[in-house]
Design an enzyme around this catalytic site. Structure first.
Site, PDB file in Angstrom:
ATOM      1  N   ASP A   1      12.812   4.986   3.064  1.00 54.60           N
ATOM      2  CA  ASP A   1      11.917   4.100   3.825  1.00 54.60           C
ATOM      3  C   ASP A   1      12.674   3.375   4.934  1.00 54.60           C
ATOM      4  O   ASP A   1      12.199   3.256   6.063  1.00 54.60           O
ATOM      5  CB  ASP A   1      11.270   3.057   2.906  1.00 54.60           C
ATOM      6  CG  ASP A   1      10.530   3.695   1.749  1.00 54.60           C
ATOM      7  OD1 ASP A   1      10.338   4.930   1.780  1.00 54.60           O
ATOM      8  OD2 ASP A   1      10.156   2.971   0.818  1.00 54.60           O
TER       9      ASP A   1
ATOM     10  N   ALA B   1       0.815  -1.207   0.000  1.00 50.60           N
ATOM     11  CA  ALA B   1       0.000   0.000   0.000  1.00 50.60           C
ATOM     12  C   ALA B   1       0.851   1.261   0.000  1.00 50.60           C
ATOM     13  O   ALA B   1       0.343   2.365   0.133  1.00 50.60           O
ATOM     14  CB  ALA B   1      -0.926   0.004   1.214  1.00 50.60           C
ATOM     15  N   GLY B   2       2.159   1.100  -0.130  1.00 47.87           N
ATOM     16  CA  GLY B   2       3.025   2.280  -0.171  1.00 47.87           C
ATOM     17  C   GLY B   2       3.329   2.843   1.202  1.00 47.87           C
ATOM     18  O   GLY B   2       3.743   3.991   1.328  1.00 47.87           O
TER      19      GLY B   2
ATOM     20  N   SER C   1       5.463   1.231   3.247  1.00 46.63           N
ATOM     21  CA  SER C   1       6.768   0.645   3.586  1.00 46.63           C
ATOM     22  C   SER C   1       6.700  -0.565   4.504  1.00 46.63           C
ATOM     23  O   SER C   1       7.485  -0.685   5.455  1.00 46.63           O
ATOM     24  CB  SER C   1       7.697   1.695   4.211  1.00 46.63           C
ATOM     25  OG  SER C   1       8.017   2.652   3.275  1.00 46.63           O
TER      26      SER C   1
END
Ligand code: GLA
Length: 384
Positions: free
Chosen positions: A172, A123-124, A126
């Site tokens: 990230d 889902a972005g 990380s």
């Protein structure tokens, strides 16, 4: 039941013994500074209160054995044999981290672990960096090596670049390693110097998950990175970080149209990120929100890493009362947007958002009000 309790319980079921400690590493959102990290630029992420946890116990031999709440398969390997890419996908992040630590000559000891997490996968936010950092933290605890968050983050990035094959930057992994509670972190991705900056007072970050999962991202992401590197060559500098807006404007006619747009995004985004820090220091939520809006528009029009769902989500957010600004967060191509919202209307905002997005797309989004947390840490010693 809290996840730490669940994984403690499941650990006992699987290993017929008690875990001796629990480690955690968080996911992240990035307020601004997208696709600037691999251009030696500036980013402004914050670690969030969604994490990967591992309940674990050292072993007497050289094996690592882990299970996960979300998956039925087990991941098992020996620290004395050459690691390979066989096995399940989530195991690659654990093995990749192990490989990078061993490459850097850390002496590693074996452990049993049970993993759980509440970062939505793909889902972005990380989730992979969090798994890498939680793995590293587990190794640091059982093997007794000193924890240097920045060094470990660099190794986690190597795992991602060389073991997984995604040419990501450092953001990230670094924020998951060294995040600071109640603060976002300005990171200079060249020097890796950081500065902790609090959000403007009375504001909240709301995560807006489109539920559209990223498709073939690796190739598109790596392609963007190559385009940026090619642009830096044309300017005859090590990275786009070294190009000012004035220089860009003087030379832009020498670039092809696509390269010019890619470079423009990175160069303007670096400037916006530094302006965002100033706005935060002045408790100026309005300016910060505007900069986030500009960031999204640049990612949509010039860098071309958004998708319809992200653009619709952001449009919905900007129409709501109490919203200062909204943008996609992370790599793009699906995943999540974030909005900077007046704290006292944040819950209502999330509700209205869900309705607006559902009407426009037919999809049911997920929304999370989030707060900034510390990076990777030992959370507690579970009760026996
Ligand atoms: C992904 C990468 C990061 C960064 C962002 C975009 O999350 O892992 O290194 O490039 O995309 O800002």
């Amino acid at each position: 039941m809290h996840l730490t309790k669940k994984i403690t319980k499941q650990f006992r079921v699987r290993f017929h013994s008690h875990p001796t400690l629990i480690v955690r590493a968080p996911g992240r959102v990035n307020l601004i500074g997208e696709h600037t990290d691999y251009n030696d630029g500036f980013v402004l992420p914050m670690a969030i209160n969604r994490s990967t946890w591992i309940a674990l116990c050292p072993r007497d031999d050289e094996k690592v054995i882990t299970y996960s709440l979300n998956r039925s398969e087990r991941v098992k390997f020996s620290l004395q044999k050459k690691l390979n890419h066989r096995g399940v996908r989530w195991g690659e992040y654990i093995k990749g981290m192990t490989w990078a630590l061993q490459n850097a000559e850390y002496e590693l000891k074996g452990w049993n672990g049970f993993i759980g997490g509440d970062i939505p996968i793909g889902a972005g936010l990380s989730s992979s960096a969090a798994l890498e950092l939680a793995t590293a933290k587990a190794f640091s605890e059982v093997s007794g090596f000193e924890w240097d968050g920045t060094e470990i983050a660099k190794l986690a990035q190597q795992a991602e670049n060389k073991w997984i094959g995604l040419s990501c930057g450092i953001m990230d992994q670094l924020i998951s390693a060294i995040g600071v509670e109640n603060h976002a972190l300005l990171i200079d991705c060249r020097s890796l110097e950081t500065q902790a900056i609090p959000l403007p007072p009375d504001t909240t970050i709301v995560v807006l998950d489109t539920t559209k999962r990223r498709g073939l991202v690796t190739s598109a992401y790596n392609e963007r990175r190559l385009q940026c590197e090619a642009a830096a060559k044309l300017f005859d500098v090590p990275a786009l970080r070294d190009v000012s807006l004035e220089e860009f404007e003087t030379k832009v006619h020498q670039l092809d149209e696509l390269t010019a747009r890619r470079a423009k995004h990175v160069i303007t985004e670096n400037a916006r990120t530094l302006q965002a820090v100033e706005a935060m220091k002045n408790s100026d939520a309005k300016t910060l929100g505007q900069l986030m809006n500009e960031s999204h528009d640049s990612l949509r029009d010039d860098f071309e890493v958004t998708v319809d769902e992200l653009n619709i989500m952001v449009d919905c957010a900007r129409k709501q009362e109490g919203c200062y600004g909204a943008k996609m967060t992370g790599g793009g191509f699906g995943g999540c947007a974030i909005a900077l919202v007046q704290a006292n209307v944040a819950r209502q905002f999330a509700k209205n958002m869900a309705a607006c997005y559902r009407i426009s797309t037919g999809l049911i989004p997920k929304t999370y009000l989030c707060r900034a947390t510390n990076g990777a840490e030992v959370v507690n010693y579970p009760p026996a």
